[in-house]
Write a protein that holds these residues in place. Structure first.
Motif, PDB file in Angstrom:
ATOM      1  N   ARG A  68       0.459  -1.132  -0.165  1.00 39.12           N
ATOM      2  CA  ARG A  68       0.236   0.071   0.116  1.00 39.12           C
ATOM      3  C   ARG A  68       0.881   1.680  -0.182  1.00 39.12           C
ATOM      4  O   ARG A  68       0.662   2.266  -0.935  1.00 39.12           O
ATOM      5  CB  ARG A  68      -1.232   0.273   1.101  1.00 39.12           C
ATOM      6  N   LEU A  69       2.252   1.214   1.165  1.00 40.99           N
ATOM      7  CA  LEU A  69       2.949   2.499   0.941  1.00 40.99           C
ATOM      8  C   LEU A  69       3.535   3.106  -0.487  1.00 40.99           C
ATOM      9  O   LEU A  69       3.490   3.535  -0.918  1.00 40.99           O
ATOM     10  CB  LEU A  69       4.085   2.539   1.675  1.00 40.99           C
ATOM     11  N   LEU A 120       0.188  -4.805 -11.265  1.00 36.18           N
ATOM     12  CA  LEU A 120      -0.322  -5.237 -10.440  1.00 36.18           C
ATOM     13  C   LEU A 120      -2.063  -5.625 -11.398  1.00 36.18           C
ATOM     14  O   LEU A 120      -2.171  -5.686 -12.604  1.00 36.18           O
ATOM     15  CB  LEU A 120      -1.293  -4.576  -9.410  1.00 36.18           C
ATOM     16  N   ARG A 121      -2.551  -7.283 -10.733  1.00 38.34           N
ATOM     17  CA  ARG A 121      -3.783  -7.780 -11.418  1.00 38.34           C
ATOM     18  C   ARG A 121      -4.324  -7.759 -10.887  1.00 38.34           C
ATOM     19  O   ARG A 121      -5.695  -9.343 -11.105  1.00 38.34           O
ATOM     20  CB  ARG A 121      -3.146  -9.616 -11.560  1.00 38.34           C
ATOM     21  N   VAL A 126      -5.778  -4.377  -1.396  1.00 37.85           N
ATOM     22  CA  VAL A 126      -5.523  -3.471  -1.234  1.00 37.85           C
ATOM     23  C   VAL A 126      -5.083  -3.017  -2.863  1.00 37.85           C
ATOM     24  O   VAL A 126      -4.993  -1.787  -4.359  1.00 37.85           O
ATOM     25  CB  VAL A 126      -3.747  -3.697  -0.927  1.00 37.85           C
ATOM     26  N   GLU A 127      -4.436  -4.404  -3.741  1.00 42.52           N
ATOM     27  CA  GLU A 127      -4.596  -3.864  -5.674  1.00 42.52           C
ATOM     28  C   GLU A 127      -5.533  -3.483  -5.967  1.00 42.52           C
ATOM     29  O   GLU A 127      -5.539  -2.412  -6.795  1.00 42.52           O
ATOM     30  CB  GLU A 127      -4.022  -5.391  -5.619  1.00 42.52           C
ATOM     31  N   ARG A 128      -6.988  -3.552  -5.592  1.00 42.69           N
ATOM     32  CA  ARG A 128      -7.790  -3.000  -6.222  1.00 42.69           C
ATOM     33  C   ARG A 128      -7.982  -1.838  -6.247  1.00 42.69           C
ATOM     34  O   ARG A 128      -8.781  -1.085  -6.921  1.00 42.69           O
ATOM     35  CB  ARG A 128      -9.219  -4.273  -5.884  1.00 42.69           C
ATOM     36  N   GLU A 129      -8.008  -1.480  -5.279  1.00 39.02           N
ATOM     37  CA  GLU A 129      -7.747   0.379  -4.322  1.00 39.02           C
ATOM     38  C   GLU A 129      -7.011   0.674  -5.297  1.00 39.02           C
ATOM     39  O   GLU A 129      -7.499   1.804  -5.891  1.00 39.02           O
ATOM     40  CB  GLU A 129      -7.455   0.766  -2.838  1.00 39.02           C
ATOM     41  N   ARG A 134      -5.712   4.078 -10.463  1.00 34.62           N
ATOM     42  CA  ARG A 134      -4.720   4.216 -11.312  1.00 34.62           C
ATOM     43  C   ARG A 134      -5.900   4.617 -12.863  1.00 34.62           C
ATOM     44  O   ARG A 134      -5.363   4.844 -13.457  1.00 34.62           O
ATOM     45  CB  ARG A 134      -4.521   3.089 -11.679  1.00 34.62           C
ATOM     46  N   ARG A 135      -7.094   3.699 -12.757  1.00 32.10           N
ATOM     47  CA  ARG A 135      -8.393   3.712 -13.605  1.00 32.10           C
ATOM     48  C   ARG A 135      -8.433   5.254 -13.851  1.00 32.10           C
ATOM     49  O   ARG A 135      -9.020   5.494 -14.859  1.00 32.10           O
ATOM     50  CB  ARG A 135      -9.200   2.986 -13.693  1.00 32.10           C
TER      51      ARG A 135
END
Lengths: 204, 204
Positions: A68-69, A120-121, A126-129, A134-135
């Motif tokens: 996350r950081l 990221l996939r 954390v990745e989805r946020e 990014r989107r």
DNA sequence: GTCTATATGTTGATAGAC
DNA sequence: GTCTATCAACATATAGAC
């Protein structure tokens, strides 16, 4: 921002030995990029840092927080490009070039962090946020591409969505080969990318 | 080549139920692309396949062999582009376009396999061998770019190495967003890519 | 072609000493 | 700021039944 890769780098930290959160983070991001976030174990990080696994938990509460950081550092840099003056006023064509050059600057300055973001996939929260942030960034740049197209500065025989994706693809793929400190400066790279994307590689 | 994603797909396999190596491989490649090869466990594959972990070992001797089979399919496709007649004769400019279109065709036809190849980091022997084959392919295309440059058809104000990397970056990044069966056909995509890379996005 | 049971090691994280 | 010791869960892979 200083991101050291070893403990007690004098320029980065004065005083006592041992790691701080930034230096742990730098090593973690490098490892995440080499093996993938999921495949990087705390044991591997500990080995590279030269400390025990549990010592890492003094600097960061969990493996997910390291991610996350790192992603926040990458996203913060990208988002700041859109709020700079040059991104807000003037012809869409010029604003688009300004934003693309700004994106390239962040990408090269925060290379390992942006690399991590781009790989990221979306397998964890954390990745989805991060992907959602990014989107949002991507959508704002896409709006600029559309504006430049309506303005008449961008060709109309390629679908606008394809146009945006090819631009992002070209820029984002740079993390896979560009290394700062080599013969190619970040500024020259930006010139080259803008040249190819807008004028093409053919001699005219 | 048929790559089914479920057991006993009639078109893919006649006769008995259960998976064969190809259908196991298809599911494995999808999972490797979603989580990364290292982070994908045999347990996850077993769950997605609906069989036990040990049943997978009937189809393939190890996890690494799943990777090797998949990468071989991707690399075989790419390598075949360079041996086709159109890649061998004529002006370097035309040969280069032929090879890039062929690469794009393989990329879209074998999308999950090429995606896996392009995401490798070289952490295992299988990965390193595949990366070496990929580098050989890249070198041959780079030689074509150099030839087109010497021929005078490609601009000289961008370094040849940068030129090649930008071309590959643009093409390879397509695996991150292109999905066959959508509104954009593979042929139109290839036209768009060739158009942007060689003529640029600016209207003239 | 699939199963259960098992061997052997590694995972992220915690407790508590120094 | 780092350590040792520990945990339950999960990793790849094998043996052998059906």
């Amino acid at each position: 921002m200083t991101v050291a890769g070893s403990p007690s780098t004098p320029a980065a930290r004065r005083g006592r030995p041992g790691y701080d959160q930034q230096s742990v983070l730098a090593v973690a991001v490098a490892a995440f990029n080499r093996h993938g976030y999921e495949a990087t174990s705390m044991g591997m990080l500990a080995e590279e840092l030269g400390i025990s696994k549990s010592a890492i938990y003094h600097h960061v509460p969990s493996k997910g927080d390291l991610l996350r950081l790192a992603l926040d550092h990458a996203l913060g840099g990208l988002e700041s490009v859109l709020t700079r003056p040059g991104a807000m006023v003037g012809a869409a064509d010029a604003r688009l070039e300004f934003v693309l050059r700004g994106t390239l600057a962040v990408l090269t300055e925060r290379l390992p962090f942006v690399t991590l973001l781009l790989r990221l996939r979306g397998n964890t929260d954390v990745e989805r946020e991060a992907l959602e942030r990014r989107r949002t960034f991507d959508r704002e740049v896409a709006a600029l591409v559309d504006a430049a197209r309506h303005e008449g500065s961008i060709r109309r025989d390629i679908d606008p969505r394809t146009t945006t994706r090819l631009i992002f693809g070209t820029i984002n793929s740079i993390v896979e080969w560009y290394r700062p400190g080599g013969p190619l400066t970040a500024d020259k790279l930006a010139d080259d990318v803008i040249l190819m994307v807008f004028d093409g590689l053919h001699r005219r």
